[in-house]
Design a protein around this motif. Sequence first.
Motif, PDB file in Angstrom:
ATOM      1  N   GLU A 111       3.028 -12.206  -3.294  1.00 47.21           N
ATOM      2  CA  GLU A 111       2.285 -11.258  -4.118  1.00 47.21           C
ATOM      3  C   GLU A 111       1.888 -11.910  -5.436  1.00 47.21           C
ATOM      4  O   GLU A 111       2.695 -12.551  -6.084  1.00 47.21           O
ATOM      5  CB  GLU A 111       3.113 -10.010  -4.386  1.00 47.21           C
ATOM      6  CG  GLU A 111       3.378  -9.208  -3.129  1.00 47.21           C
ATOM      7  CD  GLU A 111       4.020  -7.860  -3.422  1.00 47.21           C
ATOM      8  OE1 GLU A 111       3.526  -7.144  -4.311  1.00 47.21           O
ATOM      9  OE2 GLU A 111       5.009  -7.558  -2.745  1.00 47.21           O
ATOM     10  N   VAL A 112       0.600 -11.740  -5.796  1.00 53.21           N
ATOM     11  CA  VAL A 112       0.076 -12.205  -7.065  1.00 53.21           C
ATOM     12  C   VAL A 112      -0.719 -11.050  -7.657  1.00 53.21           C
ATOM     13  O   VAL A 112      -1.744 -10.647  -7.091  1.00 53.21           O
ATOM     14  CB  VAL A 112      -0.823 -13.441  -6.892  1.00 53.21           C
ATOM     15  CG1 VAL A 112      -1.394 -13.881  -8.224  1.00 53.21           C
ATOM     16  CG2 VAL A 112      -0.070 -14.580  -6.214  1.00 53.21           C
ATOM     17  N   ASP A 113      -0.240 -10.508  -8.756  1.00 54.09           N
ATOM     18  CA  ASP A 113      -0.846  -9.318  -9.358  1.00 54.09           C
ATOM     19  C   ASP A 113      -0.965  -8.230  -8.294  1.00 54.09           C
ATOM     20  O   ASP A 113       0.019  -7.847  -7.716  1.00 54.09           O
ATOM     21  CB  ASP A 113      -2.191  -9.648 -10.001  1.00 54.09           C
ATOM     22  CG  ASP A 113      -2.032 -10.578 -11.203  1.00 54.09           C
ATOM     23  OD1 ASP A 113      -1.005 -10.476 -11.897  1.00 54.09           O
ATOM     24  OD2 ASP A 113      -2.923 -11.401 -11.431  1.00 54.09           O
ATOM     25  N   ALA A 114      -2.178  -7.750  -8.016  1.00 49.53           N
ATOM     26  CA  ALA A 114      -2.374  -6.664  -7.045  1.00 49.53           C
ATOM     27  C   ALA A 114      -2.734  -7.187  -5.662  1.00 49.53           C
ATOM     28  O   ALA A 114      -3.113  -6.423  -4.789  1.00 49.53           O
ATOM     29  CB  ALA A 114      -3.466  -5.726  -7.538  1.00 49.53           C
ATOM     30  N   VAL A 115      -2.602  -8.490  -5.443  1.00 48.95           N
ATOM     31  CA  VAL A 115      -2.962  -9.095  -4.156  1.00 48.95           C
ATOM     32  C   VAL A 115      -1.694  -9.462  -3.400  1.00 48.95           C
ATOM     33  O   VAL A 115      -0.788 -10.079  -3.946  1.00 48.95           O
ATOM     34  CB  VAL A 115      -3.836 -10.352  -4.361  1.00 48.95           C
ATOM     35  CG1 VAL A 115      -4.127 -11.025  -3.038  1.00 48.95           C
ATOM     36  CG2 VAL A 115      -5.115 -10.001  -5.088  1.00 48.95           C
ATOM     37  N   ARG A 116      -1.646  -9.078  -2.130  1.00 51.10           N
ATOM     38  CA  ARG A 116      -0.508  -9.405  -1.268  1.00 51.10           C
ATOM     39  C   ARG A 116      -1.014 -10.220  -0.092  1.00 51.10           C
ATOM     40  O   ARG A 116      -1.945  -9.827   0.590  1.00 51.10           O
ATOM     41  CB  ARG A 116       0.149  -8.139  -0.752  1.00 51.10           C
ATOM     42  CG  ARG A 116       1.313  -8.422   0.190  1.00 51.10           C
ATOM     43  CD  ARG A 116       1.856  -7.183   0.804  1.00 51.10           C
ATOM     44  NE  ARG A 116       2.611  -6.442  -0.203  1.00 51.10           N
ATOM     45  CZ  ARG A 116       3.142  -5.255   0.007  1.00 51.10           C
ATOM     46  NH1 ARG A 116       2.995  -4.654   1.147  1.00 51.10           N
ATOM     47  NH2 ARG A 116       3.811  -4.649  -0.945  1.00 51.10           N
TER      48      ARG A 116
END
Length: 89
Positions: free
Chosen positions: A3-8
């Motif tokens: 997960e990076v910020d709102a991206v999975r």
Amino acid sequence: VVEVDAVRLMLMEPTDPNGPIGRYLSKHGEGFHHVAFRVEDCKAMQSELMSRGIEFFWPIPREQSYEIGTFIKPASTGGIVVELVEPKP
């Protein structure tokens, strides 16, 4: 899962060669499978997109224990399977 910020980003491998992921890999090889978008109301979004000519694999979203989801056919998206996902509270 990464997960990076709102991206999975979810990396998957088949547990059964005859299951959906195993069959996909034997037919298409390794690589990108699909992209998913979180939506607030999966049924409403599917209905709206269908009214615009977008084709889905199922006539209504499927409910699972953790989410409600549906898949757009790649013929409607330029060759990529797109999933719409409504998380359950």
